[in-house]
Structure formats: structure tokens, C-alpha cells
Design a protein around this motif. Structure first.
Motif, short mmCIF file in Angstrom:
data_model
loop_
_atom_site.label_atom_id
_atom_site.label_comp_id
_atom_site.label_asym_id
_atom_site.label_seq_id
_atom_site.Cartn_x
_atom_site.Cartn_y
_atom_site.Cartn_z
N VAL A 9 -11.27 61.56 -6.66
CA VAL A 9 -12.37 61.66 -5.72
C VAL A 9 -11.50 62.55 -5.04
N ILE A 10 -10.51 61.98 -4.37
CA ILE A 10 -9.57 62.82 -3.06
C ILE A 10 -9.13 64.00 -3.73
N TYR A 11 -8.74 64.00 -4.94
CA TYR A 11 -8.04 65.06 -5.60
C TYR A 11 -9.04 66.23 -5.91
N LEU A 12 -10.14 65.95 -6.24
CA LEU A 12 -11.09 66.96 -6.48
C LEU A 12 -11.82 67.41 -5.33
N ALA A 13 -11.75 66.60 -4.33
CA ALA A 13 -12.38 67.29 -2.99
C ALA A 13 -11.29 68.09 -2.29
N VAL A 14 -10.15 67.71 -2.24
CA VAL A 14 -9.08 68.65 -1.64
C VAL A 14 -8.62 69.87 -2.64
N PHE A 56 -10.84 84.29 -10.23
CA PHE A 56 -10.01 83.35 -9.30
C PHE A 56 -10.55 81.84 -9.65
N TYR A 57 -11.83 81.82 -9.15
CA TYR A 57 -12.60 80.37 -9.20
C TYR A 57 -12.32 79.85 -10.63
N LEU A 58 -12.93 80.55 -11.71
CA LEU A 58 -12.81 80.25 -12.88
C LEU A 58 -11.51 79.73 -13.53
N VAL A 59 -10.49 80.27 -13.21
CA VAL A 59 -9.21 79.93 -13.72
C VAL A 59 -8.53 78.84 -12.89
N ASN A 60 -8.76 78.63 -11.50
CA ASN A 60 -8.25 77.60 -10.59
C ASN A 60 -9.07 76.22 -10.82
N LEU A 61 -10.47 76.41 -10.87
CA LEU A 61 -11.37 75.35 -10.80
C LEU A 61 -11.33 74.84 -12.45
N GLY A 62 -11.05 75.69 -13.22
CA GLY A 62 -10.55 75.10 -14.66
C GLY A 62 -9.36 74.45 -14.83
N PHE A 63 -8.45 75.20 -14.17
CA PHE A 63 -6.93 74.02 -14.00
C PHE A 63 -7.20 72.74 -13.55
N VAL A 64 -7.93 72.81 -12.30
CA VAL A 64 -8.12 71.33 -11.55
C VAL A 64 -8.87 70.54 -12.31
N ARG A 78 0.63 53.08 -2.56
CA ARG A 78 1.66 54.16 -2.79
C ARG A 78 1.47 55.23 -3.89
N GLY A 79 0.73 54.45 -5.06
CA GLY A 79 0.61 54.94 -6.10
C GLY A 79 -0.55 56.25 -5.95
N VAL A 80 -1.31 55.79 -5.28
CA VAL A 80 -2.61 56.96 -4.86
C VAL A 80 -2.06 58.20 -4.25
N PHE A 81 -1.26 57.90 -3.39
CA PHE A 81 -0.44 59.02 -2.59
C PHE A 81 0.80 59.65 -3.45
N GLU A 82 1.22 59.05 -4.40
CA GLU A 82 2.20 59.71 -5.23
C GLU A 82 1.43 60.68 -6.15
N ALA A 83 0.59 59.94 -6.71
CA ALA A 83 -0.47 60.74 -7.70
C ALA A 83 -1.18 62.19 -7.12
N LEU A 84 -1.36 61.94 -5.73
CA LEU A 84 -2.15 62.96 -5.19
C LEU A 84 -1.07 64.09 -4.78
N SER A 85 -0.06 63.84 -4.37
CA SER A 85 1.01 64.74 -4.03
C SER A 85 1.47 65.67 -5.30
N VAL A 86 1.63 64.87 -6.25
CA VAL A 86 2.07 65.55 -7.44
C VAL A 86 0.88 66.64 -8.05
N LYS A 87 -0.19 66.00 -7.94
CA LYS A 87 -1.41 66.86 -8.36
C LYS A 87 -1.51 68.01 -7.37
N LEU A 88 -1.88 67.79 -6.37
CA LEU A 88 -1.97 68.90 -5.18
C LEU A 88 -1.07 69.68 -5.16
N GLY A 89 0.34 69.43 -5.32
CA GLY A 89 1.26 70.19 -5.18
C GLY A 89 1.22 71.16 -6.31
N VAL A 90 1.05 70.93 -7.65
CA VAL A 90 0.88 71.54 -8.72
C VAL A 90 -0.30 72.52 -8.41
N VAL A 91 -1.44 72.25 -8.00
CA VAL A 91 -2.55 73.09 -7.61
C VAL A 91 -2.34 74.08 -6.71
N LEU A 92 -1.44 73.70 -5.54
CA LEU A 92 -1.16 74.61 -4.67
C LEU A 92 -0.05 75.69 -5.35
#
Length: 140
Positions: A9-14, A56-64, A78-92
């Protein structure tokens, strides 16, 4: 609530919020650039700008969406933060790469347009304009 679901949920929202913000920022500030690339044709610049935003929306939201799944269950904060940091870092990184790719391609179009414009003089030559390409005056 399961921590894995909370991380999703946090990953999708951010990720969606970042994608929308980046797309709006690029659309707003890229309009002037597109107008220059397209030789001042405002209607065409607006149309191309809109098409770029949709792509831009199609490609990036599809990737997300494709990158949502995690391999393991998340069992603690800790696992939540680690998973989010990796996923959000890749999205950025993907958002940044998409932006740089768009700017590179549009800049190539712009340079080609500028070189085409430099082929022709901005004003008609006259007797007071010393240029190498000006025709010789009649009767000279």
C-alpha cells in the motif's frame, strides 16, 4: 494488517504520487521546450505534450504495477523499510531515466530544427548587409 500488504500500500501510494508529480512537472515545464522544437506551433506542441504525458503514465505506472511483488514475506518494520527503499529507489531511477530519454530525443529534434533554421537568413539581404551569401547588386 499483514506487513507485506502494508508495504504494498505504501509503495503504491508513494510511487503513483511521484509518477503523477513528475508527469505534471515535465508537462508544465516542457511545453515551452516543445513549442521551440516544433517551431512555435502551439497546437502541435500541446498535442505532443499530451501524448508524451500519456505515454509517460503508461510506461511508469505499468512498471510500478509489475514491480509490486516482493519475493519474501515481510515480518517486521525493518523489512518494510528495506523493501520500500529498494522498490522506491528503482522507481525513481526509472522515472529519471524516462525523463532523460525524453529530453535527449527532444533535444535532438530541437538541434535539427535549429540547424535547418540557420540555413536561411532571418531577413532578406540588401545593399547594407555584408554577407557571403548575399547576391551581387545589379549592374555591379
Amino acid at each position: 494488517m499483514n506487513l507485506t500488504v502494508l508495504a504494498y500500500v505504501i509503495y503504491l501510494a508513494v510511487s503513483v504520487t511521484l509518477t503523477v508529480w513528475v508527469a505534471r512537472t515535465l508537462s508544465h515545464h516542457g511545453r515551452l521546450f516543445l513549442s521551440d522544437v516544433l517551431h512555435g506551433d502551439e497546437k502541435l506542441a500541446d498535442a505532443v505534450n499530451h501524448l508524451l504525458v500519456v505515454g509517460f503514465y503508461l510506461v511508469n505506472l505499468g512498471f510500478v504495477a509489475l514491480y509490486l511483488k516482493t519475493g519474501d514475506d515481510i515480518e517486521n518494520a525493518r523489512g518494510v523499510f528495506e523493501a520500500l527503499s529498494v522498490k522506491l529507489g528503482v522507481v525513481l531511477l526509472v522515472l529519471g531515466a524516462m525523463h532523460l530519454g525524453n529530453v535527449y530525443v527532444l533535444n535532438r529534434f530541437r538541434r535539427r530544427g535549429l540547424s535547418d533554421r540557420e540555413q536561411f537568413p532571418p531577413v532578406d539581404p540588401d545593399d547594407t548587409t555584408p554577407t557571403a551569401w548575399a547576391p551581387e547588386p545589379a549592374g555591379a
